[in-house]
Design a protein around this motif. Structure first.
Motif, PDB file in Angstrom:
ATOM      1  N   ARG A  95       0.840  -1.206   0.104  1.00 45.16           N
ATOM      2  CA  ARG A  95      -0.193  -0.051  -0.077  1.00 45.16           C
ATOM      3  C   ARG A  95       0.642   1.277  -0.094  1.00 45.16           C
ATOM      4  O   ARG A  95       0.654   2.229  -0.591  1.00 45.16           O
TER       5      ARG A  95
ATOM      6  N   TYR B 154      -4.980   0.690  -4.011  1.00 50.37           N
ATOM      7  CA  TYR B 154      -3.545   0.243  -3.432  1.00 50.37           C
ATOM      8  C   TYR B 154      -3.767  -0.634  -2.343  1.00 50.37           C
ATOM      9  O   TYR B 154      -3.170  -1.591  -2.124  1.00 50.37           O
ATOM     10  N   ILE B 155      -4.857  -0.376  -1.581  1.00 53.83           N
ATOM     11  CA  ILE B 155      -5.196  -1.282  -0.495  1.00 53.83           C
ATOM     12  C   ILE B 155      -5.683  -2.649  -0.838  1.00 53.83           C
ATOM     13  O   ILE B 155      -5.188  -3.711  -0.448  1.00 53.83           O
TER      14      ILE B 155
END
Lengths: 230, 230
Positions: free
Chosen positions: A23, A183-184
């Protein structure tokens, strides 16, 4: 001066497999910030800068130490206003929903498929720590957790429906452009990609198309990292 | 001139139970727009304004007809820029993820608990349509679908974890203030509240606290509507 980032690594120092570190890695690339990563192992708790809670990611930006991926994302948006990770008023709150889904559904399902593969990619000292802490969490051996994973794959794939429908109808979780919530979710897939050759996604899965799009971002940052698959 | 909204009703015309109509109702209140609702039943397909696809919600705003809750939300943000339903660039995309979770997890789980209660609250003509179409969808009788719902309740409650963690840590799904993604999730709970006395949430569930907060919005719009529970 580039930002320093402590990044979880396997026995191969280039194998970076923490979903939380990914992340941060993607967030730094999103901001266009230079980074020097330091490979770090589970058992190297003394080697992190203070304040040190024994976990990564940790970044050091001009003397300022920030740990925890969520705190780092907030710090980066506060310190570097351009290219926000949370574009607009509601994005941070809504990204928390995506994060909570990622942690309680996606990562919780995924770890039961790849946990033994993760163990195979870390050094002897980390293997002892990892096996002990994870077997305590699961209440059984890593081998038992990973058993029959083929049989559990259809249920895992079905659990991705909210993500699947989303990226079937728009390029990114955040809409037309990627941001932190992407991104998580991607971090979870990089965790698997770095450590496991077990194919989580069917060839025609829209999630796989999205994952390919994410692997291409920032000069193929995610794709160039040592891992398996596409 | 107020906006007209065609709103699904039970045999009691004041019992409004469509999760999709509740999204629109809350969105109109969020914008501070006046609305006159017209109770509508599943079998009154001829009574909707053209272009008519036989479903609600439909709104008529100064001669302009818009149907489908998602299209209505987009229309409202385009026509009335104040108090956006999607605050900021990424909010619309991220709200789609919440919508897809709501439809594939929350509503899909909920309908198997309340479907027979819904059937009990609609008029005879609608009952025939509803039973036939839903029994075809489920491949069994409504009675069979609702059977053993007590036993399935723990799994349903566990499936709410992403929502639970979110509203445990921030007041609304969208963060500090409610916006469209909150109305999407709330619509599902209003569907249950209007038709069923089966308590879906444990007394100490953070989701229940959030639901109470949603029921209080806009002068208690959701709470004043005929229904069960708090």
């Amino acid at each position: 001066m580039p930002i320093t980032m402590y990044d979880l690594a396997g026995s191969d120092p280039n194998r970076r497999f923490s979903p939380f570190c990914w992340r941060t890695r993607m967030a730094l690339a999103h901001k266009g910030l230079e980074v020097e990563t330091v490979p770090w192992r589970f058992t190297e708790t003394d080697e992190l800068p203070p304040p040190n809670d024994g976990r990564v990611p940790v970044i050091v930006d001009g003397g300022k130490v920030v740990h925890d991926s969520s705190a780092i994302a907030d710090y980066l948006d506060g310190r570097y206003a351009d290219r926000p990770l949370f574009p607009g008023l509601a994005a941070r709150g809504l990204s928390k929903f995506v994060q909570n889904w990622t942690e309680t559904v996606l990562q919780a399902g995924m770890v039961r498929l790849i946990v033994l593969d993760i163990w195979k990619h870390i050094g002897p000292a980390d293997q002892v720590y990892f096996r002990q802490s994870r077997e305590q969490r699961f209440g059984t051996t890593l081998e038992k957790v990973a058993e029959d994973r083929e049989a559990r794959l259809p249920a895992f794939r079905a659990s991705l429906d909210p993500l699947r429908r989303t990226v079937e109808r728009q390029p990114y979780v955040c809409g037309d452009a990627p941001a932190y919530a992407d991104y998580i979710v991607f971090g979870a897939f990089q965790w698997a990609r770095a450590t496991s050759d077990f194919e989580l996604l069917a060839p025609d899965d829209p999630v796989r198309v999205w994952r390919g799009r994410m692997l291409d971002l920032y000069g193929g940052l995610g794709r160039r990292a040592p891992g398996y698959g596409d």
